[in-house]
Enzyme design. Sequence first.
Site, PDB file in Angstrom:
ATOM      1  N   TYR A  41       9.379 -10.401   5.163  1.00  0.00           N
ATOM      2  CA  TYR A  41       8.135  -9.963   4.514  1.00  0.00           C
ATOM      3  C   TYR A  41       7.075 -11.063   4.593  1.00  0.00           C
ATOM      4  CZ  TYR A  41       5.025  -8.431   0.709  1.00  0.00           C
ATOM      5  OH  TYR A  41       3.933  -8.053  -0.033  1.00  0.00           O
TER       6      TYR A  41
ATOM      7  N   LYS B 180       3.328 -11.186   6.496  1.00  0.00           N
ATOM      8  CA  LYS B 180       2.083 -11.380   5.743  1.00  0.00           C
ATOM      9  C   LYS B 180       1.309 -12.589   6.259  1.00  0.00           C
ATOM     10  CE  LYS B 180       2.423  -7.745   3.206  1.00  0.00           C
ATOM     11  NZ  LYS B 180       1.464  -6.637   3.387  1.00  0.00           N
TER      12      LYS B 180
HETATM   13  P1  NAD Z   1       3.494   0.446  -3.274  1.00  0.00           P
HETATM   14  O1  NAD Z   1       4.911   0.512  -2.825  1.00  0.00           O
HETATM   15  O2  NAD Z   1       3.184   0.655  -4.684  1.00  0.00           O
HETATM   16  O3  NAD Z   1       2.629   1.446  -2.379  1.00  0.00           O
HETATM   17  C1  NAD Z   1       2.738   1.395  -0.977  1.00  0.00           C
HETATM   18  C2  NAD Z   1       2.419   2.746  -0.390  1.00  0.00           C
HETATM   19  O4  NAD Z   1       2.629   2.631   1.031  1.00  0.00           O
HETATM   20  C3  NAD Z   1       3.360   3.843  -0.887  1.00  0.00           C
HETATM   21  O5  NAD Z   1       2.625   4.985  -1.249  1.00  0.00           O
HETATM   22  C4  NAD Z   1       4.278   4.109   0.302  1.00  0.00           C
HETATM   23  O6  NAD Z   1       4.738   5.441   0.380  1.00  0.00           O
HETATM   24  C5  NAD Z   1       3.352   3.756   1.471  1.00  0.00           C
HETATM   25  N1  NAD Z   1       4.135   3.419   2.667  1.00  0.00           N
HETATM   26  C6  NAD Z   1       5.231   2.631   2.731  1.00  0.00           C
HETATM   27  N2  NAD Z   1       5.718   2.634   3.987  1.00  0.00           N
HETATM   28  C7  NAD Z   1       4.904   3.427   4.716  1.00  0.00           C
HETATM   29  C8  NAD Z   1       4.890   3.848   6.064  1.00  0.00           C
HETATM   30  N3  NAD Z   1       5.835   3.447   6.923  1.00  0.00           N
HETATM   31  N4  NAD Z   1       3.914   4.663   6.490  1.00  0.00           N
HETATM   32  C9  NAD Z   1       2.952   5.098   5.632  1.00  0.00           C
HETATM   33  N5  NAD Z   1       2.911   4.755   4.329  1.00  0.00           N
HETATM   34  C10 NAD Z   1       3.878   3.930   3.878  1.00  0.00           C
HETATM   35  O7  NAD Z   1       2.937  -0.977  -2.806  1.00  0.00           O
HETATM   36  P2  NAD Z   1       1.685  -1.861  -3.342  1.00  0.00           P
HETATM   37  O8  NAD Z   1       2.177  -2.815  -4.344  1.00  0.00           O
HETATM   38  O9  NAD Z   1       0.533  -0.982  -3.653  1.00  0.00           O
HETATM   39  O10 NAD Z   1       1.420  -2.696  -2.015  1.00  0.00           O
HETATM   40  C11 NAD Z   1       0.409  -2.366  -1.098  1.00  0.00           C
HETATM   41  C12 NAD Z   1       0.238  -3.539  -0.163  1.00  0.00           C
HETATM   42  O11 NAD Z   1      -0.058  -4.700  -0.933  1.00  0.00           O
HETATM   43  C13 NAD Z   1       1.485  -3.866   0.643  1.00  0.00           C
HETATM   44  O12 NAD Z   1       1.124  -4.247   1.952  1.00  0.00           O
HETATM   45  C14 NAD Z   1       2.085  -5.041  -0.105  1.00  0.00           C
HETATM   46  O13 NAD Z   1       2.862  -5.862   0.721  1.00  0.00           O
HETATM   47  C15 NAD Z   1       0.822  -5.732  -0.586  1.00  0.00           C
HETATM   48  N6  NAD Z   1       1.040  -6.617  -1.728  1.00  0.00           N
HETATM   49  C16 NAD Z   1       1.482  -6.124  -2.920  1.00  0.00           C
HETATM   50  C17 NAD Z   1       1.683  -6.995  -3.997  1.00  0.00           C
HETATM   51  C18 NAD Z   1       2.166  -6.550  -5.349  1.00  0.00           C
HETATM   52  O14 NAD Z   1       2.469  -7.418  -6.196  1.00  0.00           O
HETATM   53  N7  NAD Z   1       2.242  -5.269  -5.629  1.00  0.00           N
HETATM   54  C19 NAD Z   1       1.427  -8.362  -3.815  1.00  0.00           C
HETATM   55  C20 NAD Z   1       0.993  -8.814  -2.588  1.00  0.00           C
HETATM   56  C21 NAD Z   1       0.779  -7.922  -1.552  1.00  0.00           C
END
Ligand code: NAD
Length: 279
Positions: free
Chosen positions: A177, A181
């Site tokens: 992961y 990133k």
């Molecule tokens: P989440 O899991 O709440 O939502 C992610 C969405 O992406 C979901 O609706 C899922 O169905 C969709 N998804 C997953 N795989 C997919 C695919 N192969 N094709 C299409 N859609 C797909 O995640 P989040 O926390 O909202 O994270 C969103 C982004 O932010 C991600 O890239 C994550 O790495 C990044 N991020 C999140 C955090 C955190 O603390 N939540 C921190 C840093 C970065």
Amino acid sequence: MTTSSVRQRFAGQVAIVTGAGAGIGRATATAFAREGALVYGIDIDRHAVERAAQAATCEQAKPEQTAVEQAMSATPGRFVAMIADVANPSDISTCVERVLTEAGRVDVLVNNAGINMGKRLVELEIGDWERVFDVNLRSVYLFCKATWPNFVSRHKGVIVNVSSVMGQVGGVGSPAYCSTKAAIIMLSRCLAKDGARDGIRVNSVCPGYIDTPIMERVLRETGDPVKARQAIVDKMPLGRMGAAEEVALGILFLASGDAEYISGTELTIDGAVTATQID
Ligand code: NAD
């Protein structure tokens, strides 16, 4: 908030947001629609993205609001749900072709879909590695490549890629992961320079601990989510995790005309958690 206080920075624009069914992607797609854009929200989870699109479209129908307030806060843009797996190259082509056929152009691309794989090196199988790279990184490359010619032909386009503080500081629990990133940050910088003369801006956002479904899953995996949540909150300088909407605000800023001279950089949205490693 009513439309009298909501800016309309994206009126008439077309945006693509991946992972729009939940968390940061849903908040971002909803915010673009609220600010006047036609948003194509893409997700692998049909029910989640259709619910998100419907909720954004019905945003005005809050029973506690007066009829005037409801009319004033009607979502001026539109959130169109699209079902696709961003790890599948042909799904990506189909999505971009549909947007270009229906809307004629793309103004903003937000590559947000991502999955975490909380496995240390010894547990990490090659299939895990490939899945994380295909969803988190190859999709970014392919969506950028598919939308690029439209940006170039119109001398206008903005890309915001969702990285993470884990791509800046790393962590032993999820090397795949973190690697994706970090690569997103570098890919964004390279594309920023590549696209500059063609009117294309590219940036990334690096969220810290954000309270979304992905975070819920990570906490559950610890076996004691309540304790794990408290441990995170205890190390947050601002005393809480961030909200998805707070990351969306950063994404919209970078996508907007307010950020016309900002390209090739990262916006860290982490409540100061990575501000210092010393204390
Ligand atoms: P989440 O899991 O709440 O939502 C992610 C969405 O992406 C979901 O609706 C899922 O169905 C969709 N998804 C997953 N795989 C997919 C695919 N192969 N094709 C299409 N859609 C797909 O995640 P989040 O926390 O909202 O994270 C969103 C982004 O932010 C991600 O890239 C994550 O790495 C990044 N991020 C999140 C955090 C955190 O603390 N939540 C921190 C840093 C970065």
